[in-house]
Design an enzyme around this catalytic site. Structure first.
Site, short mmCIF file in Angstrom:
data_model
loop_
_atom_site.label_atom_id
_atom_site.label_comp_id
_atom_site.label_asym_id
_atom_site.label_seq_id
_atom_site.Cartn_x
_atom_site.Cartn_y
_atom_site.Cartn_z
N LEU A 1 4.36 6.48 14.65
CA LEU A 1 5.71 6.61 15.20
C LEU A 1 6.51 5.34 14.97
CD1 LEU A 1 7.21 8.86 16.87
CD2 LEU A 1 6.76 7.44 18.88
N TRP A 2 7.68 5.48 14.38
CA TRP A 2 8.57 4.36 14.11
C TRP A 2 9.11 3.82 15.43
CZ3 TRP A 2 9.43 2.69 9.09
CH2 TRP A 2 10.44 1.73 8.89
N GLU B 1 4.21 -9.05 13.56
CA GLU B 1 5.57 -8.78 14.02
C GLU B 1 5.68 -8.91 15.53
OE1 GLU B 1 5.24 -7.14 10.04
OE2 GLU B 1 4.03 -6.75 11.83
N ASP C 1 -5.62 1.38 1.84
CA ASP C 1 -5.45 1.62 3.28
C ASP C 1 -6.29 2.83 3.69
OD1 ASP C 1 -3.79 -0.48 3.76
OD2 ASP C 1 -1.99 0.71 4.17
N GLN D 1 0.82 -1.22 0.00
CA GLN D 1 0.00 0.00 0.00
C GLN D 1 0.85 1.27 0.00
OE1 GLN D 1 -3.58 0.07 0.05
NE2 GLN D 1 -3.32 -2.08 -0.48
N ASP E 1 -7.07 -8.68 7.41
CA ASP E 1 -5.87 -8.68 6.56
C ASP E 1 -4.58 -8.95 7.33
OD1 ASP E 1 -4.83 -8.35 3.90
OD2 ASP E 1 -4.02 -6.42 4.48
#
Length: 409
Positions: free
Chosen positions: A223-224, A294, A142, A107, A289
């Site tokens: 946020l990563w 993770e 998305d 996406q 989906d």
């Protein structure tokens, strides 16, 4: 009374005393756990509304350093986060110093670097709030607002396993294009009076760009997670085949959960219960989906299932995709704490709580009323499913006491 009768009576009294003591201790422990669940629920409800305020009290740290220190193996952020408003304010206001195509995936997204070096993932608006995505439950683009809503639902459920998300408006002409990489810049175009881009991804097409309103584009920023917490990708045991006419094993094998329970990391530790928590979370938001998930790397099944990529949610409020709940109704187990939290959210509390939690967001209203109504209806279906399990197997089998002490040292 003869001596023998006295001995027998004494023995009976001892047995009764022992069983009574065990019963009382068990009930006291359960009551204590339930009381703590209730206190945690009230704390959550009291902190629902988060003001986006740049002030950081009693600290010399940046908002990025604070958020990075929150992350531990079983939480992305702690239960009490007085700095949450400041971190989210920084996410939605800090200057963008670099923009690039998003990390690999299916996406459209962009990877932004904010002032101070913090990475965030930007997902652009593709649909109006009241647009209904027809077709398969995983159909469509998305939904940026779904990421915002899913983060706040994660807070409300008490999981704390979703990265921070907030809405943001960006000026593509003045904020993005001057700092964009050549790869991203090459996907920009003008459609009518609107600035658009189509990015780089598996389903990205020049014929299907995301367009701003003029130059202003609405989106979400996620946020990563800190680089010191590398991620490991796993195939979801209840993932779909995405091939017409081909069913996954869980779709036809009623004893599938028994096989999963014999497979690492689901044969021990918290991972299977995390899968079931996630099924409940995904059913509420309508996310069918989650083919992969993770966790943190080299965790041997001990760390949490991280609730990443929730944007294929809130597509069709009229569609309740029951197959999302397969881990729950096939395994028939659920955490006591999750069960308690779901019961506290009955009778319209869930809808009201989520609406309050999202009210501060820059892109509010985040969800349309039909989607909020659907949450309350889906909650009833989850509670009914658990009741079916307890009627069949008994609450002692279905309700699992699994409380892990979380450290923020």
């Amino acid at each position: 009374m003869k001596l023998k009768q006295r001995v027998v009576l004494l023995a009976i009294l001892v047995v009764i005393f022992i069983f009574t003591k065990v019963f009382l201790i068990d009930n006291l422990d359960t009551s204590a756990a339930n009381r703590e669940d209730q206190r945690a629920f009230h704390r959550m409800m009291a902190s629902l509304h988060v003001e986006l305020d740049p002030r950081l009290d009693h600290t010399l740290q940046s908002p990025w350093e604070i958020a990075a220190q929150w992350v531990v193996p079983r939480e992305v952020y702690p239960e009490e986060t007085p700095e949450l408003g400041a971190v989210m304010h920084a996410m939605t206001t800090k200057k963008i110093i670099k923009a690039d195509v998003g990390y690999k995936g299916t996406q459209l997204k962009a990877l932004l670097i904010l002032e101070g070096g913090q990475k965030v993932v930007f997902k652009p608006k593709r649909y109006a709030r009241d647009y209904v995505v027809e077709g398969e439950p995983y159909a469509g683009y998305d939904r940026h607002n779904a990421e915002v809503a899913a983060f706040h639902l994660d807070r409300i459920l008490g999981f704390r396993r979703a990265p921070l998300v907030v809405g943001r408006f960006v000026n593509l002409r003045t904020e993005i294009k001057p700092v964009a990489t050549e790869q991203l810049l090459g996907t920009f175009m003008t459609v009518g009076n609107n600035t658009c881009f189509y990015g780089k991804c598996y389903y990205c097409r020049e014929t299907e760009p995301a367009c701003a309103d003029g130059d202003i584009m609405e989106g979400s920023v996620t946020l990563w997670l800190p680089d010191v917490w590398p991620l490991q990708k796993h195939r979801h045991p209840w993932g779909r085949t995405y091939r017409e006419g081909k069913l996954a094993r869980w779709e036809y094998d009623e004893s599938y959960c028994d096989a999963v329970k014999k497979t690492s990391p689901y044969d021990s530790g918290p991972r299977l219960l995390d899968i079931i928590d996630t099924a409940i979370f995904d059913y509420l938001i309508g996310n069918a989906d989650r083919h992969h998930y993770e966790s943190f790397q080299d965790d041997e099944g001990a760390s949490m299932l991280i609730l990443l990529d929730n944007a294929k949610s809130f597509g069709n409020p009229a569609l309740d995709e029951r197959s999302i709940l397969a881990p729950l109704y096939q395994c028939c187990i659920i955490r006591v704490s999750t069960w308690n939290r779901l019961n506290y959210l009955k009778n319209g509390v869930l809808k009201s709580a989520l609406k309050t939690a999202m009210s501060h967001d820059p892109i509010s209203p985040v969800l349309s009323d039909p989607h909020l109504d659907a949450l309350d209806q889906r909650l009833l279906s989850i509670l009914a499913t658990v009741k079916q399990c307890t009627d069949q197997f008994g609450p002692d089998v279905v309700l699992v006491e699994d409380r892990m002490t979380l450290s923020h040292l």
